[in-house]
Design a protein around this motif. Structure first.
Motif, PDB file in Angstrom:
ATOM      1  N   HIS A   1     -51.479  74.046  -3.493  1.00  7.61           N
ATOM      2  CA  HIS A   1     -52.434  73.177  -2.803  1.00  7.61           C
ATOM      3  C   HIS A   1     -52.795  73.806  -1.454  1.00  7.61           C
ATOM      4  N   ARG A   2     -54.058  73.749  -1.081  1.00  8.48           N
ATOM      5  CA  ARG A   2     -54.526  74.350   0.157  1.00  8.48           C
ATOM      6  C   ARG A   2     -55.115  73.288   1.074  1.00  8.48           C
ATOM      7  N   LYS A   3     -54.819  73.439   2.360  1.00  4.69           N
ATOM      8  CA  LYS A   3     -55.368  72.531   3.356  1.00  4.69           C
ATOM      9  C   LYS A   3     -55.779  73.341   4.570  1.00  4.69           C
ATOM     10  N   ALA A   4     -56.844  72.892   5.232  1.00  3.72           N
ATOM     11  CA  ALA A   4     -57.315  73.544   6.450  1.00  3.72           C
ATOM     12  C   ALA A   4     -57.132  72.598   7.623  1.00  3.72           C
ATOM     13  N   GLY A   5     -56.912  73.169   8.785  1.00  2.00           N
ATOM     14  CA  GLY A   5     -56.728  72.345   9.966  1.00  2.00           C
ATOM     15  C   GLY A   5     -56.970  73.152  11.225  1.00  2.00           C
ATOM     16  N   ALA A   6     -56.980  72.468  12.360  1.00  2.00           N
ATOM     17  CA  ALA A   6     -57.170  73.109  13.657  1.00  2.00           C
ATOM     18  C   ALA A   6     -56.032  72.689  14.575  1.00  2.00           C
ATOM     19  N   ALA A   7     -55.635  73.595  15.468  1.00  2.00           N
ATOM     20  CA  ALA A   7     -54.528  73.316  16.376  1.00  2.00           C
ATOM     21  C   ALA A   7     -54.867  73.851  17.761  1.00  2.00           C
ATOM     22  N   PRO A   8     -54.562  73.078  18.819  1.00  2.00           N
ATOM     23  CA  PRO A   8     -54.854  73.543  20.180  1.00  2.00           C
ATOM     24  C   PRO A   8     -53.777  74.499  20.690  1.00  2.00           C
ATOM     25  N   ILE A   9     -54.176  75.434  21.545  1.00  2.00           N
ATOM     26  CA  ILE A   9     -53.259  76.325  22.235  1.00  2.00           C
ATOM     27  C   ILE A   9     -53.622  76.296  23.720  1.00  2.00           C
ATOM     28  N   PHE A  10     -52.642  75.952  24.551  1.00  2.00           N
ATOM     29  CA  PHE A  10     -52.892  75.878  25.995  1.00  2.00           C
ATOM     30  C   PHE A  10     -51.629  76.288  26.739  1.00  2.00           C
ATOM     31  N   ARG A  11     -51.769  77.154  27.721  1.00  2.00           N
ATOM     32  CA  ARG A  11     -50.639  77.573  28.553  1.00  2.00           C
ATOM     33  C   ARG A  11     -51.054  77.557  30.009  1.00  2.00           C
ATOM     34  N   TYR A  12     -50.221  76.911  30.829  1.00  2.00           N
ATOM     35  CA  TYR A  12     -50.468  76.889  32.268  1.00  2.00           C
ATOM     36  C   TYR A  12     -49.223  77.386  32.985  1.00  2.00           C
ATOM     37  N   GLN A  13     -49.368  78.480  33.743  1.00  2.00           N
ATOM     38  CA  GLN A  13     -48.240  79.051  34.478  1.00  2.00           C
ATOM     39  C   GLN A  13     -48.361  78.708  35.943  1.00  2.00           C
ATOM     40  N   LEU A  14     -47.268  78.208  36.523  1.00  2.00           N
ATOM     41  CA  LEU A  14     -47.263  77.851  37.933  1.00  2.00           C
ATOM     42  C   LEU A  14     -47.458  79.105  38.773  1.00  2.00           C
ATOM     43  N   GLU A  15     -48.295  79.000  39.775  1.00  3.14           N
ATOM     44  CA  GLU A  15     -48.633  80.149  40.609  1.00  3.14           C
ATOM     45  C   GLU A  15     -47.393  80.687  41.319  1.00  3.14           C
ATOM     46  N   GLY A  16     -47.205  82.007  41.253  1.00  2.00           N
ATOM     47  CA  GLY A  16     -46.080  82.644  41.908  1.00  2.00           C
ATOM     48  C   GLY A  16     -44.743  82.368  41.272  1.00  2.00           C
ATOM     49  N   SER A  17     -44.754  81.962  40.004  1.00  2.00           N
ATOM     50  CA  SER A  17     -43.514  81.589  39.330  1.00  2.00           C
ATOM     51  C   SER A  17     -43.580  81.971  37.863  1.00  2.00           C
ATOM     52  N   GLN A  18     -42.414  82.062  37.225  1.00  2.00           N
ATOM     53  CA  GLN A  18     -42.341  82.290  35.791  1.00  2.00           C
ATOM     54  C   GLN A  18     -42.334  80.967  35.014  1.00  2.00           C
ATOM     55  N   ARG A  19     -42.321  79.854  35.705  1.00  2.00           N
ATOM     56  CA  ARG A  19     -42.325  78.559  35.038  1.00  2.00           C
ATOM     57  C   ARG A  19     -43.706  78.282  34.439  1.00  2.00           C
ATOM     58  N   TYR A  20     -43.718  77.656  33.271  1.00  2.00           N
ATOM     59  CA  TYR A  20     -44.993  77.393  32.613  1.00  2.00           C
ATOM     60  C   TYR A  20     -44.881  76.190  31.681  1.00  2.00           C
ATOM     61  N   PHE A  21     -46.048  75.656  31.343  1.00  2.00           N
ATOM     62  CA  PHE A  21     -46.174  74.621  30.313  1.00  2.00           C
ATOM     63  C   PHE A  21     -46.949  75.225  29.160  1.00  2.00           C
ATOM     64  N   LEU A  22     -46.463  75.030  27.941  1.00  2.00           N
ATOM     65  CA  LEU A  22     -47.109  75.602  26.758  1.00  2.00           C
ATOM     66  C   LEU A  22     -47.320  74.527  25.712  1.00  2.00           C
ATOM     67  N   LEU A  23     -48.547  74.445  25.241  1.00  2.00           N
ATOM     68  CA  LEU A  23     -48.879  73.587  24.099  1.00  2.00           C
ATOM     69  C   LEU A  23     -49.324  74.495  22.976  1.00  2.00           C
ATOM     70  N   LEU A  24     -48.550  74.530  21.891  1.00  2.00           N
ATOM     71  CA  LEU A  24     -48.851  75.391  20.753  1.00  2.00           C
ATOM     72  C   LEU A  24     -48.880  74.528  19.503  1.00  2.00           C
ATOM     73  N   GLY A  25     -50.085  74.121  19.119  1.00  2.00           N
ATOM     74  CA  GLY A  25     -50.215  73.220  17.978  1.00  2.00           C
ATOM     75  C   GLY A  25     -49.506  71.910  18.246  1.00  2.00           C
ATOM     76  N   PRO A  26     -48.561  71.521  17.382  1.00  2.00           N
ATOM     77  CA  PRO A  26     -47.874  70.235  17.552  1.00  2.00           C
ATOM     78  C   PRO A  26     -46.654  70.312  18.471  1.00  2.00           C
ATOM     79  N   THR A  27     -46.424  71.469  19.133  1.00  2.00           N
ATOM     80  CA  THR A  27     -45.233  71.650  19.945  1.00  2.00           C
ATOM     81  C   THR A  27     -45.593  71.863  21.412  1.00  2.00           C
ATOM     82  N   ALA A  28     -44.914  71.134  22.303  1.00  2.00           N
ATOM     83  CA  ALA A  28     -45.098  71.283  23.744  1.00  2.00           C
ATOM     84  C   ALA A  28     -43.770  71.701  24.370  1.00  2.00           C
ATOM     85  N   GLN A  29     -43.809  72.696  25.271  1.00  2.00           N
ATOM     86  CA  GLN A  29     -42.607  73.184  25.940  1.00  2.00           C
ATOM     87  C   GLN A  29     -42.873  73.333  27.434  1.00  2.00           C
ATOM     88  N   PHE A  30     -41.805  73.145  28.224  1.00  2.00           N
ATOM     89  CA  PHE A  30     -41.902  73.417  29.658  1.00  2.00           C
ATOM     90  C   PHE A  30     -40.727  74.290  30.065  1.00  2.00           C
TER      91      PHE A  30
END
Length: 220
Positions: A1-30
């Motif tokens: 069975h085949r299905k098509a879909g779309a997923a968002p990708i967004f990454r924001y890195q804090l200025e002057g830091s290695q800290r970041y927020f990542l949204l990769l499809g259904p998963t969010a990480q900080f």
């Protein structure tokens, strides 16, 4: 069975830091660490359930599984292979859970620049889950569902804890300019153990899972 879909990708890195927020499809990480090689922090994974939109006629008749949000943590270590940008191997893992059970992943990803504007990535990973999670998504335990699978002969199929399977992702990214990137790739997953032996997989589905994707990114 085949299905098509779309997923968002967004990454924001804090200025002057290695800290970041990542949204990769259904998963969010900080990432809470300000470190060049280590990444660690909380994560939320939105896992889709099982409902009437399922293509398979038998699985569509089974008792549904609600969509759920799994909360947990992730950790990644980056091993640089040279001074060339993105020439590295990442070792990572995560664990998350909800009322449906607990599931974790271990993975390794290799990044290889092929030129000043092209990067190849390939890896391998495995998924491990406890009995509650496995039984939620692969078990056949109530009378209504058992009746849908005559080969069970009226007995439940209880999926136990352990390795769900392994997966191999491969991708390539091409820079079109300083701001625009295009990517394409695939992921192959092989279900194992009770995930493979479940009637939901062995009769109504397949233990070989393929995902193909393409995306476009803008850097700002």
């Amino acid at each position: 069975h085949r299905k098509a879909g779309a997923a968002p990708i967004f990454r924001y890195q804090l200025e002057g830091s290695q800290r970041y927020f990542l949204l990769l499809g259904p998963t969010a990480q900080f990432n809470i660490l300000d470190d060049e090689n280590w990444r660690f922090g909380p994560m939320i994974n939105y896992r889709f359930g099982r409902g009437s939109s399922v293509d398979n006629f038998t699985v569509k008749q089974m008792v549904g599984i609600n969509n759920t949000a799994e909360g947990g943590v992730f950790v990644t270590y980056r091993m640089k292979l040279s001074q060339e940008r993105m020439h590295q191997i990442n070792f990572g893992g995560d664990v998350a859970g909800s009322s449906n059970g607990t599931v974790g992943n271990l993975r390794m990803m290799w990044w290889q620049p092929l030129g000043p504007a092209t990067i190849l990535n390939a890896g391998v990973g495995t998924t491990i889950a406890n009995g509650k999670w496995m039984n939620t998504y692969f078990g056949v335990t109530n009378a209504h569902d058992i009746a849908l699978y005559p080969t069970l002969r009226g007995l439940p199929f209880n999926a136990g804890s352990g390795v769900k399977g392994f997966y191999i992702p491969v991708g390539i990214t091409q820079a079109l300019s300083k701001e625009w990137l295009v990517s394409a790739g695939f992921r192959y997953e092989k279900l194992m153990n009770d995930a493979k032996n479940s009637p939901v997989t062995s009769i109504s589905g397949s233990s070989n899972q393929w995902i193909f994707g393409a995306g476009i990114s803008y850097l700002f």
